[in-house]
Design an enzyme around this catalytic site. Structure first.
Site, PDB file in Angstrom:
ATOM      1  N   ARG A 107       0.823  -1.220   0.000  1.00 11.46           N
ATOM      2  CA  ARG A 107       0.000   0.000   0.000  1.00 11.46           C
ATOM      3  C   ARG A 107       0.854   1.266   0.000  1.00 11.46           C
ATOM      4  O   ARG A 107       0.399   2.322   0.431  1.00 11.46           O
ATOM      5  CB  ARG A 107      -0.932   0.004   1.220  1.00 11.46           C
ATOM      6  CG  ARG A 107      -1.867  -1.203   1.264  1.00 11.46           C
ATOM      7  CD  ARG A 107      -2.750  -1.170   2.497  1.00 11.46           C
ATOM      8  NE  ARG A 107      -3.609  -2.340   2.563  1.00 11.46           N
ATOM      9  CZ  ARG A 107      -4.485  -2.585   3.555  1.00 11.46           C
ATOM     10  NH1 ARG A 107      -4.600  -1.705   4.553  1.00 11.46           N
ATOM     11  NH2 ARG A 107      -5.230  -3.671   3.546  1.00 11.46           N
ATOM     12  N   CYS A 110      -0.678  15.179 -15.182  1.00 10.47           N
ATOM     13  CA  CYS A 110      -0.405  14.164 -16.215  1.00 10.47           C
ATOM     14  C   CYS A 110       0.064  12.879 -15.542  1.00 10.47           C
ATOM     15  O   CYS A 110      -0.556  11.838 -15.679  1.00 10.47           O
ATOM     16  CB  CYS A 110       0.634  14.676 -17.208  1.00 10.47           C
ATOM     17  SG  CYS A 110       0.023  16.001 -18.267  1.00 10.47           S
ATOM     18  N   ARG A 135      -1.324   9.617 -17.311  1.00 13.73           N
ATOM     19  CA  ARG A 135      -2.479   9.525 -18.205  1.00 13.73           C
ATOM     20  C   ARG A 135      -2.157   9.998 -19.616  1.00 13.73           C
ATOM     21  O   ARG A 135      -2.763   9.567 -20.592  1.00 13.73           O
ATOM     22  CB  ARG A 135      -3.655  10.337 -17.660  1.00 13.73           C
ATOM     23  CG  ARG A 135      -3.371  11.825 -17.582  1.00 13.73           C
ATOM     24  CD  ARG A 135      -4.576  12.654 -17.171  1.00 13.73           C
ATOM     25  NE  ARG A 135      -4.216  14.058 -17.074  1.00 13.73           N
ATOM     26  CZ  ARG A 135      -4.191  14.899 -18.106  1.00 13.73           C
ATOM     27  NH1 ARG A 135      -4.511  14.461 -19.318  1.00 13.73           N
ATOM     28  NH2 ARG A 135      -3.856  16.155 -17.939  1.00 13.73           N
ATOM     29  N   ASP A 169       3.863  13.494 -23.495  1.00 12.23           N
ATOM     30  CA  ASP A 169       4.477  14.076 -24.686  1.00 12.23           C
ATOM     31  C   ASP A 169       5.886  13.494 -24.780  1.00 12.23           C
ATOM     32  O   ASP A 169       6.773  13.843 -24.004  1.00 12.23           O
ATOM     33  CB  ASP A 169       4.514  15.601 -24.526  1.00 12.23           C
ATOM     34  CG  ASP A 169       5.245  16.319 -25.651  1.00 12.23           C
ATOM     35  OD1 ASP A 169       5.796  15.647 -26.535  1.00 12.23           O
ATOM     36  OD2 ASP A 169       5.266  17.563 -25.624  1.00 12.23           O
ATOM     37  N   HIS A 188       2.088  10.201 -27.039  1.00 15.71           N
ATOM     38  CA  HIS A 188       1.993  10.926 -28.307  1.00 15.71           C
ATOM     39  C   HIS A 188       3.248  11.709 -28.670  1.00 15.71           C
ATOM     40  O   HIS A 188       4.056  12.076 -27.814  1.00 15.71           O
ATOM     41  CB  HIS A 188       0.784  11.876 -28.287  1.00 15.71           C
ATOM     42  CG  HIS A 188       0.774  12.814 -27.121  1.00 15.71           C
ATOM     43  ND1 HIS A 188       0.099  12.540 -25.944  1.00 15.71           N
ATOM     44  CD2 HIS A 188       1.350  14.035 -26.937  1.00 15.71           C
ATOM     45  CE1 HIS A 188       0.253  13.548 -25.106  1.00 15.71           C
ATOM     46  NE2 HIS A 188       1.022  14.465 -25.679  1.00 15.71           N
TER      47      HIS A 188
END
Length: 233
Positions: free
Chosen positions: A126, A145, A166, A169, A207
């Site tokens: 945990r 992010c 999430r 770049d 991306h």
């Protein structure tokens, strides 16, 4: 230097197989659900990208601001991190969950709990710091992010981390995120008398912006150099 080879392979994969998207910041080519594993800390090397210019001092300053709970752009710039002004309000104030939720997530200091847990129950499952708070998203200047960091202690006395992000770049953000993640592991390991271990970075939207594609093609062809060693004063 395996991590930089893997990083270049990830860029190549996105360039070759990514789908096109129109985003708030421009067109991208992207894949979803990717991973980068970094093992160099175990062997005394710091995972700094070597095939391009890097400015790690700004990232160290960013982390220094995070662990103090940033409220104003000066919290970053005074420590040598000069890129947070883009998200600050005209008066310089800024609201982000980076760092602030680490120190106060509805009354819980997650950093304090993490350090204590690693000392008293090192093999527990945990050991987590979570920055994602859906209730604060409407008022955030920039939603997180990277938002979740789980730590694990192995039988060799190494501190490992899973880093969840999430959106990433690859060309501009990730090289600095790698520095940030490695520094977090080094500093926390020092606090609990462990050795730094492996970092597993898990990405959602992975991306390359269209405006960076030409540079990305050039970058993946460059020769990597020898990594620097890490040392903590």
């Amino acid at each position: 230097m395996k991590f930089e080879k893997d990083y270049k392979n990830l860029i190549t994969e996105v360039l070759n197989f990514g789908e096109g998207y129109d985003t708030r910041s421009g067109k991208t080519r992207a894949l979803f659900g990717t991973q980068l594993k970094i093992e160099e800390l175990r062997y005394g090397f710091f995972p700094l990208i070597t095939s391009r210019k890097m400015y790690p001092g700004g990232v160290f300053g960013e982390l220094a601001a995070f662990v103090r709970g940033p409220k104003h752009v000066d919290d970053f710039s005074s420590r040598g991190c000069n890129y947070w002004g883009a998200w600050a309000k005209p008066d310089g104030s800024i609201k982000v969950d980076y760092g602030n939720k680490w120190l106060d997530f509805h009354g819980t200091n997650q950093v304090k709990e993490l350090i204590e847990g690693l000392k008293t129950n090192p093999f527990g499952r945990r050991h987590i710091i979570n920055s994602w708070d859906a209730s604060s998203l409407p008022t955030e200047d920039l939603p997180c992010c990277h938002y979740c960091y789980q730590f694990q202690v192995d039988r060799q006395g190494c501190l490992n981390m899973v880093w969840i992000q999430r959106s990433v770049d690859l060309m501009v953000g990730l090289p600095s995120d790698i520095v940030l993640a490695a520094t977090m592991v080094l500093l926390i390991a020092q606090q609990v008398n462990l050795k730094p271990g492996t970092i597993t970075m898990q990405f959602g939207d992975t991306h390359v912006y269209s405006k960076h594609i030409e540079d990305a093609v050039k970058y993946v062809k460059r020769k990597s150099l020898k990594l620097p060693y890490w040392m903590i004063n």
